[in-house]
Scaffold this active site. Structure first.
Site, PDB file in Angstrom:
ATOM      1  N   ASP A   1     -11.714   1.786   0.612  1.00 29.28           N
ATOM      2  CA  ASP A   1     -10.735   2.173   1.625  1.00 29.28           C
ATOM      3  C   ASP A   1     -10.451   3.672   1.643  1.00 29.28           C
ATOM      4  OD1 ASP A   1     -10.413  -0.337   2.648  1.00 29.28           O
ATOM      5  OD2 ASP A   1      -8.580  -0.799   1.555  1.00 29.28           O
TER       6      ASP A   1
ATOM      7  N   ARG B   1      -6.287   0.215  -4.352  1.00 26.86           N
ATOM      8  CA  ARG B   1      -6.351   1.556  -3.769  1.00 26.86           C
ATOM      9  C   ARG B   1      -5.780   2.633  -4.695  1.00 26.86           C
ATOM     10  NH1 ARG B   1      -5.110   2.243   2.452  1.00 26.86           N
ATOM     11  NH2 ARG B   1      -6.400   4.058   1.943  1.00 26.86           N
TER      12      ARG B   1
ATOM     13  N   ARG C   1       4.639  -1.220   2.983  1.00 29.05           N
ATOM     14  CA  ARG C   1       3.904  -0.437   1.988  1.00 29.05           C
ATOM     15  C   ARG C   1       4.809   0.599   1.313  1.00 29.05           C
ATOM     16  NH1 ARG C   1      -1.679  -0.734   2.443  1.00 29.05           N
ATOM     17  NH2 ARG C   1      -2.265  -2.793   3.201  1.00 29.05           N
TER      18      ARG C   1
ATOM     19  N   HIS D   1       1.725  -0.108   8.549  1.00 23.41           N
ATOM     20  CA  HIS D   1       2.000   1.314   8.371  1.00 23.41           C
ATOM     21  C   HIS D   1       2.618   1.864   9.648  1.00 23.41           C
ATOM     22  CE1 HIS D   1      -1.175   2.133   5.007  1.00 23.41           C
ATOM     23  NE2 HIS D   1       0.039   2.088   4.494  1.00 23.41           N
TER      24      HIS D   1
ATOM     25  N   CYS E   1      -5.808   6.697  10.834  1.00 20.90           N
ATOM     26  CA  CYS E   1      -6.034   6.299   9.443  1.00 20.90           C
ATOM     27  C   CYS E   1      -7.145   7.123   8.794  1.00 20.90           C
ATOM     28  CB  CYS E   1      -6.385   4.818   9.367  1.00 20.90           C
ATOM     29  SG  CYS E   1      -4.997   3.702   9.631  1.00 20.90           S
TER      30      CYS E   1
END
Length: 287
Positions: free
Chosen positions: A87, A112, A157, A186, A280
């Site tokens: 990611d 992550r 998150r 997000h 992103c």
């Protein structure tokens, strides 16, 4: 510009026939190639480990995005991808850099976590002294600069407590916004910054108090419909005139044209399998 200044800034009269003149500015971006991109775990509703990922196609789509930025005159710096961090292509989550200060991401999911050190090392090499937060924050995924304030998402998150830490580190006002739909996990999946006083957003992604707050701060914001939101159309990057957005968000593109912006559609369908799109993949280095 403070939060009060944003609320008091002159607004275009609703229904005005002539949109304001939009002016682009040169931006500096950092990106990480999807060399090791795959969907080998599921940590958001977009991810499905049974779906095959075409890494070659993902790279070509990402390269089109990078070339688009360069053709618009923007500076693009590359961060080396790391094996085992699929990611890492979603560079926006790596942290936040603004006013000469930097914040290191603290990821919610252990898959992550290794990205934090990689992005912090890149920031350090570029003259920053990145600060850590005690609470989770996922960088520009949940931290978006509008003028001289920061809109900060929480609910899935980034933890709300991190907003106070970030305000202290950056020495900037932070406006907290609660996300309530897990598909928009997000802030940058539900809200796009178009210029220093203009945003677009998807109202159902936010709690009632947060929608009220956005209406107070940005009464002329563009409200995007479900069809565009569900293709991550708001995961867009703007230089004040040119708005690079997912090609499938055709309704939003028309709204942008009407408002005087220049939409540029990019197909990042392969990277959407991991739950990300244009923004992103783009870590903006703010002045």
């Amino acid at each position: 510009m403070t939060i009060a200044d944003v609320a008091a800034a002159p607004r275009r009269r609703p229904g005005a026939d002539v949109p304001p003149e939009r002016v682009p500015s040169i931006r500096r971006y950092a990106m990480t190639a999807p060399t090791f991109f795959t969907v080998e775990y599921a940590i958001n509703p977009w991810m499905d480990t049974s779906v095959t990922v075409d890494t070659h196609l993902a790279f070509n789509q990402w390269e089109t995005l990078r070339q688009t930025y360069k053709e618009l005159g923007h500076a693009v710096e590359l961060i080396e991808p790391i094996v085992g961090l699929p990611d890492m292509v979603y560079a926006a989550n790596g942290g936040m850099m603004v006013n000469g200060k930097a914040v290191t991401a603290r990821f919610t999911y252990p898959q992550r976590a290794g990205e934090s050190a990689a992005y912090a090392e890149w920031m350090t090499r570029h003259g920053y002294r990145p600060a850590d937060t005690r609470h989770t924050n996922e960088g520009q995924g949940d931290l978006l600069v509008v003028g001289s304030i920061v809109l900060a998402g929480y609910g899935f998150r980034t933890q709300r407590q991190a907003h106070d830490e970030i305000a202290a580190i950056l020495q900037m006002p932070v406006v907290s916004l609660e996300l309530v739909d897990p598909r928009f996990y997000h802030l940058d999946t539900a809200l796009a910054v178009l210029d220093a006083t203009t945003i677009a957003y998807y109202p159902p992604a936010f709690s009632d108090p947060s929608r009220t707050k956005l209406l107070e701060l940005f009464p002329d914001a563009i409200e995007v419909g479900s069809a565009d939101a569900y293709v991550l159309g708001l995961n867009a990057v703007s230089d004040g005139l040119n708005v690079v957005l997912p090609a499938a968000a055709t309704g939003f593109a028309e709204q942008l044209r009407t408002a005087g912006f220049r939409p540029i559609g990019i197909d990042l369908s392969e990277l959407l399998k991991g739950g990300g799109s244009v923004k992103c993949c783009t870590l903006e280095v703010h002045p």
